[in-house]
Design an enzyme around this catalytic site. Structure first.
Site, PDB file in Angstrom:
ATOM      1  CE  LYS A   1       5.255   2.611   0.835  1.00  0.00           C
ATOM      2  NZ  LYS A   1       5.779   1.389   1.039  1.00  0.00           N
TER       3      LYS A   1
ATOM      4  CG  ASP B   1       1.667   2.788   3.319  1.00  0.00           C
ATOM      5  OD1 ASP B   1       2.131   2.532   4.444  1.00  0.00           O
ATOM      6  OD2 ASP B   1       1.816   2.049   2.332  1.00  0.00           O
TER       7      ASP B   1
HETATM    8  P1  ATP Z   1       1.081  -0.698  -0.537  1.00  0.00           P
HETATM    9  O1  ATP Z   1       2.584  -0.724  -0.527  1.00  0.00           O
HETATM   10  O2  ATP Z   1       0.457   0.519   0.099  1.00  0.00           O
HETATM   11  O3  ATP Z   1       0.411  -1.970  -0.170  1.00  0.00           O
HETATM   12  P2  ATP Z   1       1.306  -0.908  -3.365  1.00  0.00           P
HETATM   13  O4  ATP Z   1       2.178   0.215  -3.803  1.00  0.00           O
HETATM   14  O5  ATP Z   1       1.927  -2.264  -3.343  1.00  0.00           O
HETATM   15  O6  ATP Z   1       0.648  -0.518  -2.018  1.00  0.00           O
HETATM   16  P3  ATP Z   1      -0.995   0.132  -4.712  1.00  0.00           P
HETATM   17  O7  ATP Z   1      -0.681   0.600  -6.094  1.00  0.00           O
HETATM   18  O8  ATP Z   1      -1.146   1.154  -3.669  1.00  0.00           O
HETATM   19  O9  ATP Z   1       0.042  -0.980  -4.282  1.00  0.00           O
HETATM   20  O10 ATP Z   1      -2.330  -0.723  -4.848  1.00  0.00           O
HETATM   21  C1  ATP Z   1      -2.697  -1.785  -4.085  1.00  0.00           C
HETATM   22  C2  ATP Z   1      -4.106  -2.186  -4.523  1.00  0.00           C
HETATM   23  O11 ATP Z   1      -5.017  -1.152  -4.136  1.00  0.00           O
HETATM   24  C3  ATP Z   1      -4.263  -2.293  -6.037  1.00  0.00           C
HETATM   25  O12 ATP Z   1      -3.962  -3.566  -6.511  1.00  0.00           O
HETATM   26  C4  ATP Z   1      -5.743  -1.951  -6.227  1.00  0.00           C
HETATM   27  O13 ATP Z   1      -6.510  -3.120  -6.167  1.00  0.00           O
HETATM   28  C5  ATP Z   1      -6.126  -1.094  -5.018  1.00  0.00           C
HETATM   29  N1  ATP Z   1      -6.397   0.315  -5.375  1.00  0.00           N
HETATM   30  C6  ATP Z   1      -7.505   0.996  -5.116  1.00  0.00           C
HETATM   31  N2  ATP Z   1      -7.452   2.252  -5.554  1.00  0.00           N
HETATM   32  C7  ATP Z   1      -6.252   2.393  -6.139  1.00  0.00           C
HETATM   33  C8  ATP Z   1      -5.611   3.476  -6.797  1.00  0.00           C
HETATM   34  N3  ATP Z   1      -6.167   4.679  -6.946  1.00  0.00           N
HETATM   35  N4  ATP Z   1      -4.378   3.251  -7.279  1.00  0.00           N
HETATM   36  C9  ATP Z   1      -3.774   2.049  -7.112  1.00  0.00           C
HETATM   37  N5  ATP Z   1      -4.364   0.997  -6.516  1.00  0.00           N
HETATM   38  C10 ATP Z   1      -5.584   1.154  -6.022  1.00  0.00           C
END
Ligand code: ATP
Length: 315
Positions: free
Chosen positions: A26, A153
């Site tokens: 997203k 989200d």
């Molecule tokens: P958001 O914008 O929703 O905060 P993001 O895109 O910045 O998320 P994500 O890749 O969703 O970051 O991951 C945030 C944290 O969630 C990661 O650093 C990790 O510790 C944890 N996490 C747990 N499960 C997962 C997964 N399947 N994939 C990615 N991160 C995960």
């Protein structure tokens, strides 16, 4: 709630073969961040948009619950019960009253901690995949209800498309607009940014009076979507978290400039960053801008994508 699985069922419901689910990343076309609430969350006013950068989760029958992975984040991302895929599988099993048994394999393209909600996407994929594997037959709204407890989200990533998010982002309603495909360039940064840290930086900048005026309502963005003109949409894009992401990662300024110099109509930090996304006038422009950005050395990788696309779906 659906009828519980009974151990005496010699023909378990659901799929006998593997179930493959694709789930998008997203971006936020408008990300308005309100004040910090008492429960520790910020009040959000956002327009979510699902784009064609996908993770894929395959679920097979098993005697226990296991998770393996390949692609982005392999070796870095824990595959234990802290992983959102396993948390989602446990949450669904608990809700539906079935044993949480499956062999899950994740193919990851969405960068970790990139501001593209990859973890939330994987949680949404796990809900849809296990629902099909176990034959629990929940509606999308029921799945979105479970999703809200897993992360703000996650409900959006069950639905996909373009949608308004309120509350802490978990209250989602679809944006009804005539179908238009928008073309984007996604510039993936080296390393991630922690979302809670970016929120803390935003609070700090606001306390110091240096964060800029908050975005306010989503009205202008929604009106721009209805006009179906990329130049109009470009002018309406906005992200309250951008100042905080740039403060923590000043090099993103050069990425944003390079995308605009390459002909993007606008560039913004995606969510909490550090991924930057650029709106292009059309598909060939997006391809060309992605190639130029990759060559300019201002990001780890750049690729063209389009949106809106559906949320987590069995393929
Ligand atoms: P958001 O914008 O929703 O905060 P993001 O895109 O910045 O998320 P994500 O890749 O969703 O970051 O991951 C945030 C944290 O969630 C990661 O650093 C990790 O510790 C944890 N996490 C747990 N499960 C997962 C997964 N399947 N994939 C990615 N991160 C995960």
């Amino acid at each position: 709630m659906t009828e519980a699985w009974r151990p005496e069922d010699d023909q378990p419901r659901g799929a006998s073969g593997p179930v493959r689910v694709r789930v998008p990343a997203k971006i936020n076309l408008h990300l308005g961040v309100g004040p910090l609430r008492r429960d520790g969350y910020h009040e959000l006013n956002t327009v979510y948009h699902a784009i064609s950068l996908h993770d894929e989760l395959t679920a097979r029958r098993g005697d226990t619950l296991t998770l393996t992975m390949e692609g982005e984040g392999t070796g870095e991302l824990a595959l234990d019960d802290s992983n959102l895929v396993l948390r989602a599988a446990h949450a669904l099993a608990g809700y539906a009253g079935v044993p949480p048994y499956a062999r899950l394999h994740l193919r990851k393209q969405i960068p970790l901690a990139g501001g593209l909600a990859g973890g939330s996407a994987d949680a949404a994929a796990a809900l849809v995949a296990c629902d099909a594997l176990w034959g629990t037959g929940l509606s999308r709204d029921e799945l979105a209800g479970i999703a809200a407890d897993l992360g703000s989200d996650v409900p959006f990533l069950i639905h996909g498309g373009t949608a308004l998010g309120t509350g802490r982002g978990e209250a989602v309603s679809p944006v009804l607009a005539r179908p238009t495909t928008w073309h984007w360039v996604v510039a993936v940064a080296e390393g991630g940014l922690s979302t809670p840290e970016v929120y803390r930086e935003l609070d700090r900048l606001r306390d110091a009076g240096t964060a800029g005026a908050p975005l306010g309502s989503t009205d202008a963005l929604l009106a721009a979507l209805r006009q179906r003109d990329p130049a109009v949409l470009a002018a309406a894009l906005g992200n309250d978290m951008q100042a905080a992401a740039l403060s923590l990662r000043p090099a993103l300024g050069a990425t944003l400039k390079a995308g605009e110099a390459a002909g993007a109509l606008a560039g913004i930090v995606s969510g909490s960053g550090p991924t930057c996304v650029f709106l292009a006038a059309g598909e060939s422009d997006a391809q060309r801008i992605a190639t130029e950005l990759a060559a300019a050395g201002v990001c780890r990788a750049a690729r063209a994508a389009h949106g809106p696309v559906p949320g987590a779906r069995v393929v």
